[in-house]
Design a protein around this motif. Structure first.
Motif, PDB file in Angstrom:
ATOM      1  N   MET A   1     -18.155  29.533 -40.151  1.00 46.22           N
ATOM      2  CA  MET A   1     -16.919  29.254 -39.423  1.00 46.22           C
ATOM      3  C   MET A   1     -17.243  28.758 -38.025  1.00 46.22           C
ATOM      4  SD  MET A   1     -14.072  32.067 -40.373  1.00 46.22           S
ATOM      5  CE  MET A   1     -12.769  30.894 -40.208  1.00 46.22           C
ATOM      6  N   ARG A   2     -16.290  28.046 -37.456  1.00 38.86           N
ATOM      7  CA  ARG A   2     -16.449  27.529 -36.094  1.00 38.86           C
ATOM      8  C   ARG A   2     -15.730  28.452 -35.115  1.00 38.86           C
ATOM      9  NH1 ARG A   2     -14.204  21.694 -36.651  1.00 38.86           N
ATOM     10  NH2 ARG A   2     -13.133  22.569 -34.874  1.00 38.86           N
ATOM     11  N   CYS A   3     -16.179  28.380 -33.861  1.00 36.21           N
ATOM     12  CA  CYS A   3     -15.605  29.242 -32.816  1.00 36.21           C
ATOM     13  C   CYS A   3     -14.098  28.998 -32.646  1.00 36.21           C
ATOM     14  CB  CYS A   3     -16.325  29.013 -31.498  1.00 36.21           C
ATOM     15  SG  CYS A   3     -18.011  29.640 -31.469  1.00 36.21           S
ATOM     16  N   ASP A   4     -13.667  27.746 -32.711  1.00 36.28           N
ATOM     17  CA  ASP A   4     -12.245  27.437 -32.529  1.00 36.28           C
ATOM     18  C   ASP A   4     -11.377  28.137 -33.575  1.00 36.28           C
ATOM     19  OD1 ASP A   4     -12.986  25.808 -30.452  1.00 36.28           O
ATOM     20  OD2 ASP A   4     -12.955  23.965 -31.659  1.00 36.28           O
ATOM     21  N   GLU A   5     -11.883  28.193 -34.798  1.00 36.97           N
ATOM     22  CA  GLU A   5     -11.121  28.853 -35.864  1.00 36.97           C
ATOM     23  C   GLU A   5     -11.058  30.363 -35.642  1.00 36.97           C
ATOM     24  OE1 GLU A   5     -13.398  27.680 -39.232  1.00 36.97           O
ATOM     25  OE2 GLU A   5     -12.580  25.653 -39.287  1.00 36.97           O
ATOM     26  N   VAL A   6     -12.189  30.942 -35.219  1.00 37.43           N
ATOM     27  CA  VAL A   6     -12.244  32.395 -35.031  1.00 37.43           C
ATOM     28  C   VAL A   6     -11.416  32.813 -33.823  1.00 37.43           C
ATOM     29  CG1 VAL A   6     -13.779  34.336 -34.529  1.00 37.43           C
ATOM     30  CG2 VAL A   6     -14.475  32.593 -36.180  1.00 37.43           C
ATOM     31  N   ILE A   7     -11.503  32.042 -32.740  1.00 43.34           N
ATOM     32  CA  ILE A   7     -10.764  32.384 -31.515  1.00 43.34           C
ATOM     33  C   ILE A   7      -9.263  32.395 -31.776  1.00 43.34           C
ATOM     34  CG2 ILE A   7     -10.165  31.500 -29.222  1.00 43.34           C
ATOM     35  CD1 ILE A   7     -13.112  30.848 -28.837  1.00 43.34           C
ATOM     36  N   SER A   8      -8.788  31.516 -32.633  1.00 40.94           N
ATOM     37  CA  SER A   8      -7.347  31.521 -32.933  1.00 40.94           C
ATOM     38  C   SER A   8      -6.943  32.741 -33.765  1.00 40.94           C
ATOM     39  CB  SER A   8      -6.953  30.227 -33.642  1.00 40.94           C
ATOM     40  OG  SER A   8      -7.573  30.153 -34.912  1.00 40.94           O
ATOM     41  N   LEU A   9      -7.902  33.371 -34.447  1.00 42.67           N
ATOM     42  CA  LEU A   9      -7.600  34.552 -35.263  1.00 42.67           C
ATOM     43  C   LEU A   9      -7.728  35.865 -34.479  1.00 42.67           C
ATOM     44  CD1 LEU A   9      -9.562  33.560 -38.497  1.00 42.67           C
ATOM     45  CD2 LEU A   9      -7.095  33.411 -38.105  1.00 42.67           C
ATOM     46  N   ILE A  10      -8.397  35.835 -33.339  1.00 43.12           N
ATOM     47  CA  ILE A  10      -8.686  37.068 -32.585  1.00 43.12           C
ATOM     48  C   ILE A  10      -7.424  37.835 -32.189  1.00 43.12           C
ATOM     49  CG2 ILE A  10      -9.606  37.912 -30.375  1.00 43.12           C
ATOM     50  CD1 ILE A  10     -11.980  36.061 -30.798  1.00 43.12           C
ATOM     51  N   PRO A  11      -6.391  37.198 -31.639  1.00 45.16           N
ATOM     52  CA  PRO A  11      -5.198  37.982 -31.259  1.00 45.16           C
ATOM     53  C   PRO A  11      -4.598  38.762 -32.422  1.00 45.16           C
ATOM     54  CG  PRO A  11      -5.081  35.812 -30.275  1.00 45.16           C
ATOM     55  CD  PRO A  11      -6.261  35.798 -31.197  1.00 45.16           C
ATOM     56  N   GLY A  12      -4.511  38.159 -33.581  1.00 44.26           N
ATOM     57  CA  GLY A  12      -3.970  38.860 -34.746  1.00 44.26           C
ATOM     58  C   GLY A  12      -4.859  40.005 -35.189  1.00 44.26           C
ATOM     59  N   MET A  13      -6.174  39.827 -35.082  1.00 45.51           N
ATOM     60  CA  MET A  13      -7.096  40.886 -35.475  1.00 45.51           C
ATOM     61  C   MET A  13      -6.998  42.079 -34.535  1.00 45.51           C
ATOM     62  SD  MET A  13     -10.336  38.444 -36.530  1.00 45.51           S
ATOM     63  CE  MET A  13     -11.486  39.617 -35.927  1.00 45.51           C
ATOM     64  N   VAL A  14      -6.948  41.818 -33.240  1.00 42.27           N
ATOM     65  CA  VAL A  14      -6.883  42.904 -32.257  1.00 42.27           C
ATOM     66  C   VAL A  14      -5.533  43.613 -32.325  1.00 42.27           C
ATOM     67  CG1 VAL A  14      -6.963  43.445 -29.791  1.00 42.27           C
ATOM     68  CG2 VAL A  14      -8.583  41.822 -30.750  1.00 42.27           C
ATOM     69  N   ASP A  15      -4.462  42.859 -32.535  1.00 38.08           N
ATOM     70  CA  ASP A  15      -3.126  43.459 -32.639  1.00 38.08           C
ATOM     71  C   ASP A  15      -2.936  44.214 -33.946  1.00 38.08           C
ATOM     72  OD1 ASP A  15      -2.428  42.413 -30.200  1.00 38.08           O
ATOM     73  OD2 ASP A  15      -1.404  40.668 -31.032  1.00 38.08           O
ATOM     74  N   GLY A  16      -3.793  43.974 -34.915  1.00 42.79           N
ATOM     75  CA  GLY A  16      -3.663  44.635 -36.207  1.00 42.79           C
ATOM     76  C   GLY A  16      -2.763  43.900 -37.171  1.00 42.79           C
ATOM     77  N   GLU A  17      -2.327  42.698 -36.814  1.00 43.90           N
ATOM     78  CA  GLU A  17      -1.449  41.920 -37.679  1.00 43.90           C
ATOM     79  C   GLU A  17      -2.226  41.205 -38.781  1.00 43.90           C
ATOM     80  OE1 GLU A  17       0.544  39.286 -35.037  1.00 43.90           O
ATOM     81  OE2 GLU A  17       1.654  40.881 -34.062  1.00 43.90           O
ATOM     82  N   ALA A  18      -3.491  40.888 -38.517  1.00 43.48           N
ATOM     83  CA  ALA A  18      -4.304  40.166 -39.493  1.00 43.48           C
ATOM     84  C   ALA A  18      -5.627  40.895 -39.667  1.00 43.48           C
ATOM     85  CB  ALA A  18      -4.548  38.741 -39.017  1.00 43.48           C
ATOM     86  N   LEU A  44      -7.151  42.475 -21.738  1.00 44.69           N
ATOM     87  CA  LEU A  44      -5.810  41.992 -21.379  1.00 44.69           C
ATOM     88  C   LEU A  44      -4.734  42.911 -21.956  1.00 44.69           C
ATOM     89  CD1 LEU A  44      -3.920  39.774 -20.229  1.00 44.69           C
ATOM     90  CD2 LEU A  44      -4.118  38.652 -22.445  1.00 44.69           C
ATOM     91  N   LEU A  45      -4.885  43.305 -23.209  1.00 41.77           N
ATOM     92  CA  LEU A  45      -3.904  44.201 -23.820  1.00 41.77           C
ATOM     93  C   LEU A  45      -3.881  45.563 -23.137  1.00 41.77           C
ATOM     94  CD1 LEU A  45      -4.230  43.418 -27.633  1.00 41.77           C
ATOM     95  CD2 LEU A  45      -2.461  42.690 -26.028  1.00 41.77           C
ATOM     96  N   ARG A  46      -5.059  46.092 -22.750  1.00 45.02           N
ATOM     97  CA  ARG A  46      -5.088  47.377 -22.037  1.00 45.02           C
ATOM     98  C   ARG A  46      -4.385  47.261 -20.691  1.00 45.02           C
ATOM     99  NH1 ARG A  46     -10.486  47.529 -23.788  1.00 45.02           N
ATOM    100  NH2 ARG A  46     -11.163  46.861 -21.715  1.00 45.02           N
TER     101      ARG A  46
END
Length: 121
Positions: A1-18, A44-46
């Motif tokens: 995978m490329r960084c651009d693809e992973v970075i777009s998934l990070i917010p959902g992973m940290v929030d628990g949505e994905a 940022l979330l903290r």
């Protein structure tokens, strides 16, 4: 995978949505850039969570000072839009001069026509 693809998934992973699939997990284990991005997002979330619980008490006179500042600003704006006394006097003098010059010109034209009519008759 490329960084651009992973970075777009990070917010959902940290929030628990994905949930992260195996390819994303492998990439995160090996890519320092994406690990740093995930750490920034968690920080940022903290910080946002801390701001939700923090209440800042305003100074007792803050409302009065704010209203006074707004009133002063409105008065300054109103006085800037009105012509000053000197400007009004200049405008009146120029307008009066123009009216007087127009009346004089009309009078002279009327007299010259009368003379021309008298000479023609």
């Amino acid at each position: 995978m490329r960084c651009d693809e992973v970075i777009s998934l990070i917010p959902g992973m940290v929030d628990g949505e994905a949930s992260a699939n195996v390819a994303v997990e492998r990439h995160l284990q090996t890519c320092l850039r994406c690990q740093a991005e995930m750490a920034r997002y968690r920080r940022l979330l903290r910080t946002l969570a801390m701001l939700r619980t923090r209440y800042v008490e305003p100074n007792p006179g803050l409302l009065g000072e704010t209203l006074a500042a707004l009133t002063d600003a409105a008065e300054r704006s109103a006085t800037r839009t009105l012509p000053s006394g000197r400007r009004l006097a200049y405008a009146g003098a120029i307008g009066g001069t123009a009216v007087a010059a127009g009346a004089t010109a009309a009078l002279l034209i009327a007299r010259s026509r009368r003379r021309a009519l008298r000479l023609a008759s």
